[in-house]
Design a protein around this motif. Structure first.
Motif, PDB file in Angstrom:
ATOM      1  N   GLN A  80       0.831  -1.205   0.000  1.00  0.00           N
ATOM      2  CA  GLN A  80       0.000   0.000   0.000  1.00  0.00           C
ATOM      3  C   GLN A  80       0.867   1.258   0.000  1.00  0.00           C
ATOM      4  OE1 GLN A  80      -2.348  -1.002   3.476  1.00  0.00           O
ATOM      5  NE2 GLN A  80      -4.125  -1.472   2.181  1.00  0.00           N
ATOM      6  N   THR A  81       1.971   1.205   0.707  1.00  0.00           N
ATOM      7  CA  THR A  81       2.905   2.331   0.720  1.00  0.00           C
ATOM      8  C   THR A  81       3.486   2.548  -0.669  1.00  0.00           C
ATOM      9  OG1 THR A  81       3.459   1.947   3.038  1.00  0.00           O
ATOM     10  CG2 THR A  81       5.052   3.200   1.737  1.00  0.00           C
ATOM     11  N   ARG A  82       3.827   1.455  -1.355  1.00  0.00           N
ATOM     12  CA  ARG A  82       4.365   1.584  -2.716  1.00  0.00           C
ATOM     13  C   ARG A  82       3.319   2.161  -3.675  1.00  0.00           C
ATOM     14  NH1 ARG A  82       6.970  -2.867  -0.984  1.00  0.00           N
ATOM     15  NH2 ARG A  82       5.468  -4.334  -1.826  1.00  0.00           N
ATOM     16  N   ILE A  83       2.075   1.731  -3.543  1.00  0.00           N
ATOM     17  CA  ILE A  83       1.010   2.307  -4.377  1.00  0.00           C
ATOM     18  C   ILE A  83       0.910   3.804  -4.099  1.00  0.00           C
ATOM     19  CG2 ILE A  83      -1.492   2.365  -4.771  1.00  0.00           C
ATOM     20  CD1 ILE A  83      -1.481  -0.699  -4.283  1.00  0.00           C
ATOM     21  N   ASN A  84       0.981   4.191  -2.833  1.00  0.00           N
ATOM     22  CA  ASN A  84       0.928   5.605  -2.466  1.00  0.00           C
ATOM     23  C   ASN A  84       2.112   6.367  -3.074  1.00  0.00           C
ATOM     24  OD1 ASN A  84      -0.491   7.673  -0.684  1.00  0.00           O
ATOM     25  ND2 ASN A  84       1.638   7.866  -0.002  1.00  0.00           N
ATOM     26  N   GLN A  85       3.304   5.756  -3.083  1.00  0.00           N
ATOM     27  CA  GLN A  85       4.473   6.413  -3.658  1.00  0.00           C
ATOM     28  C   GLN A  85       4.309   6.638  -5.159  1.00  0.00           C
ATOM     29  OE1 GLN A  85       7.383   3.598  -2.284  1.00  0.00           O
ATOM     30  NE2 GLN A  85       7.926   4.825  -0.491  1.00  0.00           N
ATOM     31  N   VAL A  86       3.733   5.666  -5.847  1.00  0.00           N
ATOM     32  CA  VAL A  86       3.488   5.822  -7.284  1.00  0.00           C
ATOM     33  C   VAL A  86       2.491   6.955  -7.516  1.00  0.00           C
ATOM     34  CG1 VAL A  86       2.478   4.722  -9.323  1.00  0.00           C
ATOM     35  CG2 VAL A  86       4.075   3.446  -7.878  1.00  0.00           C
ATOM     36  N   LEU A  87       1.435   6.992  -6.734  1.00  0.00           N
ATOM     37  CA  LEU A  87       0.451   8.063  -6.869  1.00  0.00           C
ATOM     38  C   LEU A  87       1.068   9.422  -6.535  1.00  0.00           C
ATOM     39  CD1 LEU A  87      -2.660   6.270  -5.333  1.00  0.00           C
ATOM     40  CD2 LEU A  87      -2.251   6.786  -7.753  1.00  0.00           C
ATOM     41  N   ARG A  88       1.906   9.467  -5.497  1.00  0.00           N
ATOM     42  CA  ARG A  88       2.591  10.709  -5.110  1.00  0.00           C
ATOM     43  C   ARG A  88       3.472  11.193  -6.263  1.00  0.00           C
ATOM     44  NH1 ARG A  88       1.631  14.159  -2.232  1.00  0.00           N
ATOM     45  NH2 ARG A  88       1.349  12.866  -0.405  1.00  0.00           N
ATOM     46  N   SER A  89       4.198  10.286  -6.895  1.00  0.00           N
ATOM     47  CA  SER A  89       5.061  10.638  -8.020  1.00  0.00           C
ATOM     48  C   SER A  89       4.246  11.219  -9.162  1.00  0.00           C
ATOM     49  CB  SER A  89       5.833   9.392  -8.484  1.00  0.00           C
ATOM     50  OG  SER A  89       6.602   9.677  -9.610  1.00  0.00           O
ATOM     51  N   TYR A  90       3.107  10.622  -9.442  1.00  0.00           N
ATOM     52  CA  TYR A  90       2.225  11.113 -10.505  1.00  0.00           C
ATOM     53  C   TYR A  90       1.734  12.527 -10.182  1.00  0.00           C
ATOM     54  CZ  TYR A  90      -1.778  11.606 -13.593  1.00  0.00           C
ATOM     55  OH  TYR A  90      -2.671  12.078 -14.519  1.00  0.00           O
ATOM     56  N   VAL A  91       1.287  12.728  -8.953  1.00  0.00           N
ATOM     57  CA  VAL A  91       0.779  14.046  -8.547  1.00  0.00           C
ATOM     58  C   VAL A  91       1.893  15.089  -8.657  1.00  0.00           C
ATOM     59  CG1 VAL A  91      -0.076  15.401  -6.581  1.00  0.00           C
ATOM     60  CG2 VAL A  91      -1.075  13.162  -7.097  1.00  0.00           C
ATOM     61  N   ASP A  92       3.091  14.775  -8.169  1.00  0.00           N
ATOM     62  CA  ASP A  92       4.211  15.717  -8.237  1.00  0.00           C
ATOM     63  C   ASP A  92       4.526  16.067  -9.687  1.00  0.00           C
ATOM     64  OD1 ASP A  92       4.358  15.694  -5.482  1.00  0.00           O
ATOM     65  OD2 ASP A  92       6.117  14.374  -5.394  1.00  0.00           O
ATOM     66  N   HIS A  93       4.528  15.080 -10.561  1.00  0.00           N
ATOM     67  CA  HIS A  93       4.796  15.312 -11.982  1.00  0.00           C
ATOM     68  C   HIS A  93       3.728  16.226 -12.593  1.00  0.00           C
ATOM     69  CE1 HIS A  93       5.931  14.558 -16.121  1.00  0.00           C
ATOM     70  NE2 HIS A  93       4.659  14.271 -16.382  1.00  0.00           N
ATOM     71  N   GLU A  94       2.481  15.944 -12.290  1.00  0.00           N
ATOM     72  CA  GLU A  94       1.385  16.761 -12.833  1.00  0.00           C
ATOM     73  C   GLU A  94       1.433  18.191 -12.313  1.00  0.00           C
ATOM     74  OE1 GLU A  94      -1.195  16.010 -15.163  1.00  0.00           O
ATOM     75  OE2 GLU A  94       0.291  14.448 -15.568  1.00  0.00           O
ATOM     76  N   GLU A  95       1.787  18.373 -11.038  1.00  0.00           N
ATOM     77  CA  GLU A  95       1.870  19.717 -10.475  1.00  0.00           C
ATOM     78  C   GLU A  95       3.003  20.507 -11.115  1.00  0.00           C
ATOM     79  OE1 GLU A  95       2.152  19.109  -6.242  1.00  0.00           O
ATOM     80  OE2 GLU A  95      -0.022  19.047  -6.003  1.00  0.00           O
ATOM     81  N   LYS A  96       4.133  19.841 -11.396  1.00  0.00           N
ATOM     82  CA  LYS A  96       5.253  20.517 -12.047  1.00  0.00           C
ATOM     83  C   LYS A  96       4.914  20.879 -13.481  1.00  0.00           C
ATOM     84  CE  LYS A  96       8.897  18.458  -9.288  1.00  0.00           C
ATOM     85  NZ  LYS A  96       9.970  17.457  -9.255  1.00  0.00           N
TER      86      LYS A  96
END
Length: 105
Positions: A87-103
């Motif tokens: 679940q932590t890894r899924i959260n990390q993937v989602l976090r990476s996606y959000v950070d990329h989209e925000e940038k």
């Protein structure tokens, strides 16, 4: 202004420098503070940190929200196959996606 996020990395057991042997607590209790400091000074596993030259930042954890989400079974199987903490890894993937989209804006 968005909160600054800090990424944390954790050592795996293979990367850890922790000795395999267990602590002899009776022997440790018999040592004086000076003896412990002397042994610690020669220990290559004990980090030598000059706290006066370190810039320390207090990072408050981002709160988690409990959700129920439906995911494709092959996605869940993939993350679970990697072991504990899926679940932590899924959260990390989602976090990476959000950070990329925000940038990207």
């Amino acid at each position: 202004m968005p909160k600054k996020r800090t990424t944390r990395a954790f050592l795996t057991r293979a990367e850890s420098t922790k000795p395999a042997a267990s602590t002899d607590w009776n022997k440790l209790r018999s040592l004086s503070d000076e003896q412990i400091r002397a042994r610690r000074a020669g220990d290559p596993n004990f980090p030598r940190i000059d706290w006066k030259s370190v810039d320390v930042e207090l990072v408050e954890p981002i709160s988690k929200t409990h959700v129920s989400i439906r995911l494709d079974s092959d996605i869940v199987d993939f993350f679970k196959s990697k072991g504990k903490g899926y679940q932590t890894r899924i959260n990390q993937v989602l976090r990476s996606y959000v950070d990329h989209e925000e940038k990207a804006g």
